[in-house]
Design an enzyme around this catalytic site. Structure first.
Site, short mmCIF file in Angstrom:
data_model
loop_
_atom_site.label_atom_id
_atom_site.label_comp_id
_atom_site.label_asym_id
_atom_site.label_seq_id
_atom_site.Cartn_x
_atom_site.Cartn_y
_atom_site.Cartn_z
N ARG A 134 0.88 -1.19 0.00
CA ARG A 134 0.00 0.00 0.00
C ARG A 134 0.91 1.22 0.00
O ARG A 134 1.71 1.40 0.91
CB ARG A 134 -0.92 0.02 1.23
CG ARG A 134 -1.64 1.34 1.39
CD ARG A 134 -2.75 1.32 2.40
NE ARG A 134 -3.90 0.60 1.88
CZ ARG A 134 -5.14 0.69 2.40
NH1 ARG A 134 -5.37 1.46 3.45
NH2 ARG A 134 -6.13 0.00 1.88
N HIS B 295 -7.31 0.71 -6.47
CA HIS B 295 -7.51 -0.16 -5.29
C HIS B 295 -8.25 -1.41 -5.76
O HIS B 295 -9.42 -1.62 -5.45
CB HIS B 295 -8.30 0.60 -4.22
CG HIS B 295 -8.27 -0.04 -2.86
ND1 HIS B 295 -7.51 -1.15 -2.57
CD2 HIS B 295 -8.91 0.30 -1.71
CE1 HIS B 295 -7.70 -1.47 -1.29
NE2 HIS B 295 -8.53 -0.61 -0.75
N GLN C 251 -10.38 -3.78 -3.42
CA GLN C 251 -11.67 -3.25 -2.96
C GLN C 251 -12.79 -3.57 -3.95
O GLN C 251 -13.88 -4.01 -3.57
CB GLN C 251 -11.57 -1.73 -2.78
CG GLN C 251 -12.85 -1.08 -2.30
CD GLN C 251 -13.22 -1.51 -0.89
OE1 GLN C 251 -12.38 -1.45 0.00
NE2 GLN C 251 -14.45 -1.96 -0.68
N ASP D 54 -17.09 7.93 -1.72
CA ASP D 54 -15.88 7.74 -0.91
C ASP D 54 -15.51 9.11 -0.34
O ASP D 54 -16.09 10.13 -0.74
CB ASP D 54 -14.75 7.19 -1.82
CG ASP D 54 -13.47 6.83 -1.07
OD1 ASP D 54 -13.52 6.73 0.18
OD2 ASP D 54 -12.43 6.66 -1.73
N CYS E 149 -16.41 2.06 0.42
CA CYS E 149 -15.26 1.20 0.75
C CYS E 149 -14.88 1.30 2.23
O CYS E 149 -14.25 0.40 2.77
CB CYS E 149 -14.07 1.57 -0.12
SG CYS E 149 -13.49 3.26 0.11
N ARG F 10 -13.99 -8.27 1.88
CA ARG F 10 -12.58 -8.02 1.57
C ARG F 10 -11.75 -9.25 1.95
O ARG F 10 -10.83 -9.63 1.23
CB ARG F 10 -12.07 -6.80 2.35
CG ARG F 10 -12.63 -5.45 1.91
CD ARG F 10 -12.16 -5.08 0.53
NE ARG F 10 -10.71 -5.11 0.43
CZ ARG F 10 -9.88 -4.15 0.87
NH1 ARG F 10 -10.37 -3.05 1.41
NH2 ARG F 10 -8.56 -4.27 0.73
N1 NVA Z 1 -9.82 6.89 -1.47
C1 NVA Z 1 -9.47 6.48 -0.13
C2 NVA Z 1 -9.75 5.02 0.02
C3 NVA Z 1 -9.41 4.45 1.38
C4 NVA Z 1 -9.67 2.97 1.46
C5 NVA Z 1 -8.02 6.81 0.14
O1 NVA Z 1 -7.19 6.56 -0.75
O2 NVA Z 1 -7.71 7.32 1.21
N1 CP Z 2 -11.38 0.08 2.27
C1 CP Z 2 -10.11 -0.01 2.74
O1 CP Z 2 -9.16 -0.32 2.02
O2 CP Z 2 -10.00 0.21 4.08
P1 CP Z 2 -8.64 0.38 4.89
O3 CP Z 2 -8.01 1.68 4.45
O4 CP Z 2 -9.07 0.41 6.32
O5 CP Z 2 -7.74 -0.78 4.59
#
Ligand code: NVA
Ligand code: CP
Length: 305
Positions: free
Chosen positions: A104, A131, A134, A220, A260, A288
């Site tokens: 990540r 992602h 997801q 989101d 998500c 997930r």
């Molecule tokens: N768009 C959000 C998704 C988190 C799971 C982010 O990147 O922070």
């Molecule tokens: N939806 C998602 O990826 O959540 P986290 O950021 O908690 O892993």
């Protein structure tokens, strides 16, 4: 043979995704029945987190344990990445010691660089642009509740971000339409070099037009991780893009609400919607784990049935 990675949703064919959805259903069924199934005994997953996580970490770590394997957690605070060790060097090292890696991070290019020298399969566990894990879970969740997603309409309300860019790739592959409403100045960009026709992607600005007769309404946060500096401006620009019960009333009566998570009630979604009867966000979160178990099994053992 080249190592198989999962960096974007479109890295797998439709047939591969369909297999993973079937396999997810089977692994979920076995887990719910209390069956012990440990085909990954002796295998180790490295999890590299340059950003925070709740769901992704727990899903991978619990999933790996349930399949008989082990997971190692590395964050910038406790690995040499935080002190500037080149990403390629980290990849060379961890992929010699462990069997599979999830990353990540920030720019998508970083995970591509990691994968380019990895001896082990690499999974994108969220970048600024994509992602894929997801959306695997989201599609599985829709199918569980409503059946085939082909020909359906998914309304996206809010930012053009990693989640919505991945929905767009999924729309092309699964043949449904992503109808997005973003504020002006936040339109979808070309992040993957793919051309999308109107059958699969429509860019709008009006949330009501996007939601009209939709099968899924989803949104989101307007400030994704890594974009905190734009927070004040974004919160103002996205104010008219909250998913409210009034907005939901323009979708199909049986439309599902998805997010998500993590969510901000009163910002991108009203509490009555996310906590209401059309919301399937807790199923999405649980799924997930099931979809990621199928993914780990597939990347490590190939197709098993
Ligand atoms: N768009 C959000 C998704 C988190 C799971 C982010 O990147 O922070
Ligand atoms: N939806 C998602 O990826 O959540 P986290 O950021 O908690 O892993």
């Amino acid at each position: 043979m080249a190592v198989k990675h999962f960096l974007q949703f479109s890295d797998f064919t439709l047939a591969e995704h369909e297999y993973l959805l079937r396999r997810t259903a089977e692994l979920k069924r076995r887990w719910k029945a209390g069956e012990i199934y440990q085909p990954l005994a002796g295998k180790v997953l490295t999890m590299i987190f340059e950003k925070n996580s709740t769901r992704t970490r727990v899903a991978f770590e619990a999933g790996m344990a349930q399949l008989g394997g082990h997971a190692v957690f590395l964050s910038n605070n406790d690995s040499q990445l935080g002190r500037g060790e080149p990403i390629e060097d980290v990849s060379r090292v961890v992929s010699r010691m462990t069997d599979i890696v999830m990353v990540r991070t920030f720019e998508h290019r970083i995970v591509e660089r990691f994968a380019s020298v990895s001896k082990a399969p690499v999974i994108n566990a969220l970048t600024n642009e994509f992602h894929p894990c997801q959306i695997m879970a989201d599609i599985f969740t829709f199918i569980e509740h409503r059946g085939d997603i082909k020909g359906k309409t998914v309304a996206w309300i809010g930012d053009a971000n990693n989640i919505s860019y991945t929905w767009r790739q999924a729309a092309k592959l699964f043949d449904f339409q992503l109808r997005a409403a973003t504020p002006k100045g936040y339109e979808f960009k070309d992040v993957d070099g793919v051309k999308y026709d109107e059958r699969h992607f429509v860019q709008l600005h009006d949330p009501i037009a996007a939601v009209k007769d939709a099968d899924i309404v989803t949104t989101d946060v307007c400030v994704s991780m890594g974009f905190e500096r734009e927070s004040l401006q974004r919160k103002m620009d996205f104010e008219p893009y909250e998913v409210t019960t009034d907005l939901m009333s323009h979708a199909k009566p049986d439309a599902l609400f998805m997010h998500c998570l993590p969510a901000h009630r009163g910002e991108e979604v009203a509490a009555e919607v996310i906590d209401g009867p059309q919301s399937v966000v807790w199923d999405e979160a649980e799924n997930r784990m099931h979809t990621q178990k199928a993914l780990l099994e597939y990347l490590l053992l190939g197709q098993v049935d």
